[in-house]
Design an enzyme around this catalytic site. Structure first.
Site, PDB file in Angstrom:
ATOM      1  CE1 TYR A  79     -40.673  51.289  -3.865  1.00  0.00           C
ATOM      2  CE2 TYR A  79     -39.963  53.347  -4.882  1.00  0.00           C
ATOM      3  CZ  TYR A  79     -40.413  52.042  -4.996  1.00  0.00           C
ATOM      4  OH  TYR A  79     -40.606  51.501  -6.237  1.00  0.00           O
ATOM      5  CG  ASP A 104     -32.692  56.521  -1.743  1.00  0.00           C
ATOM      6  OD1 ASP A 104     -32.575  57.417  -2.614  1.00  0.00           O
ATOM      7  OD2 ASP A 104     -33.495  55.578  -1.841  1.00  0.00           O
ATOM      8  CE  LYS A 137     -38.408  60.254  -7.116  1.00  0.00           C
ATOM      9  NZ  LYS A 137     -39.338  59.563  -7.985  1.00  0.00           N
TER      10      LYS A 137
END
Ligand code: HOZ
Length: 439
Positions: free
Chosen positions: A151, A246, A274
């Site tokens: 994702y 990623d 994050k």
């Protein structure tokens, strides 16, 4: 011996949920939060401290989702709180450059030598979307390779066979993504270099980039097979395509320098999110200078944002990243030990209970798959007994342990998880595994 579970009261959460259903689709501002995959109503959270969450009814939970990753130092980490307060007094936003952007950027570059230049954005989605645009411009090619169950946020071209909520709800992609866009994304099985070779052979000179989660977190936790990341580097280099790591989830998580450091990767571009924002909305993408200098105003690739490099977000990021840098020698081994104890402890309880469980873990992120395993790609993760996971999740929540509400989301520990939390979690799992058996 397991103890009976008596579910805590949730009357205020239930009232808040009813109001939310009128205001937000599904009652939420991000789909997985709705708890649809595990059943039951999601408690509304009011505060958190360290490893503990408190809901609107005053119930307390040991936190294993850490705001989906950022809270590696625990909630309300005092240096971050102080930095945010101090900065807010000077203004929450300027939309102009501040010293703090350079301060955080220098720290990112120090941890990620593959990043020569970077841009701050406000989310992981923005980071990956921008990295893809840059890769297409740098190569003058259009096709992107991604991996099933990975994702990369919710930009159109990256939702094809995506993980996280897309996997949680069992949908192949998203409505509203034009076929012409989806067509430019090739979704291949993870951990399968032969599939990558075949895709490059079938699309000679068309593939701009391969993007991946070097440790998958959004199909549950799936580590890379030995040689896989190096193989991707060799293929992309040979074929003139870029490799994008990623690290929105893994950055500063699986080591100070993320998966790139842990597995000695050499990507062209890295995306972060994050932890780099210490819990505030920050993403970043960066890499080789020659590629990054294609961005406007130097080059022809446009990318922008009013809140990019926002001072509050930079302040929280600096407080978090600087602490990790200064204490890396203690924090990462401590996270490893705590994480090993809880993941192996619960796995041992599953063996005793006779519940098939496959435990995948890299440092302080991991997943208990309700499957016989092994789980090395999305197809294998998807064989998990998601109904059993739902029963486990509910029974754990009722005993004050908050796991991510989907089989296809990694769990995270923080430096605030100590022996008391870990022992309580294993104890709760002993009971919850009995609930799994009583379908
Ligand atoms: N997609 C996020 C986790 N991988 C969930 C974000 C949220 O619900 O806040």
């Amino acid at each position: 011996m397991s103890r009976p579970i008596s579910a805590p009261a949730h009357s205020r959460s239930q009232a808040l949920q009813q109001r939310a259903e009128h205001l937000f689709p599904g009652g939420v501002n991000s789909p997985v939060r709705a708890f649809r995959a595990v059943g039951g109503a999601p408690p509304f959270l009011e505060s958190a401290q360290g490893a503990w969450l408190t809901d609107a009814d005053g119930n307390r939970y040991i936190d294993y989702f850490g705001s989906w990753g950022p809270m590696i130092l625990g909630h309300a980490f005092p240096p971050a709180v102080e930095a945010i307060e101090r900065t807010a007094r000077k203004s929450a936003s300027f939309g102009a450059s501040t010293e703090s952007e350079g301060d955080l950027a220098e720290r990112v570059v120090a941890c990620y030598p593959a990043i020569e230049k970077l841009r701050f954005v406000s989310s992981g989605t923005e980071a990956t979307m921008s990295a893809i645009r840059l890769a297409r411009a740098a190569t003058n090619r259009s096709v992107i390779v991604k991996f099933e169950g990975n994702y990369h946020g919710h930009a159109d071209g990256l939702l094809v066979k995506a993980g996280s909520g897309v996997a949680t709800f069992g949908i192949p992609g998203s409505a509203g993504v034009p076929e012409a866009v989806a067509h430019l994304t090739l979704a291949l099985p993870y951990n399968d270099l032969a599939a990558v070779e075949a895709a490059f052979a079938a699309h000679k000179g068309e593939i701009a980039a391969v993007i991946l989660e070097p440790v998958v977190g959004n199909a549950g936790c799936i580590p890379p097979a030995p040689g896989y990341l190096g193989g991707l580097r060799a293929i992309t280099r040979r074929e003139g395509a870029l490799l994008i790591a990623d690290e929105v989830m893994t950055g500063f998580r699986v080591s100070l320098g993320g998966a790139v450091q842990l597995y000695k990767m050499d990507p062209d571009l890295i995306t972060l999110g994050k932890i780099v924002g210490g819990g505030l909305p920050v993403g970043a993408f960066g890499g080789k200078r020659a590629i990054m200098d294609l961005l406007a105003p130097l080059g022809p690739v446009y990318q922008a944002g009013t809140l990019s490099g926002n001072p509050l977000a930079m302040a929280a990021g600096i407080a978090t990243v600087s602490y990790l840098q200064d204490h890396a020698a203690e924090i990462y081994p401590q996270l490893e030990a705590a994480s090993k104890a809880v993941f192996e402890g619960v796995a041992a309880e599953a063996v005793k209970a006779g519940v098939p469980l496959t435990t995948n873990r890299v440092g302080s992120m991991g997943t208990w798959f309700f499957a016989s395993g092994p789980v090395t790609n999305y197809d294998e993760a998807a064989k998990s007994d998601t109904a059993a996971f739902g029963r486990f999740h509910r029974a754990m929540l009722d005993q004050g342990v908050w796991l991510p509400p989907s089989q296809f989301e990694a769990a995270f520990l923080s430096a605030a998880h100590g022996k008391a939390e870990i022992d309580a979690t294993i104890e709760a799992a002993r009971t919850a595994l009995q609930a799994v058996l009583t379908a």
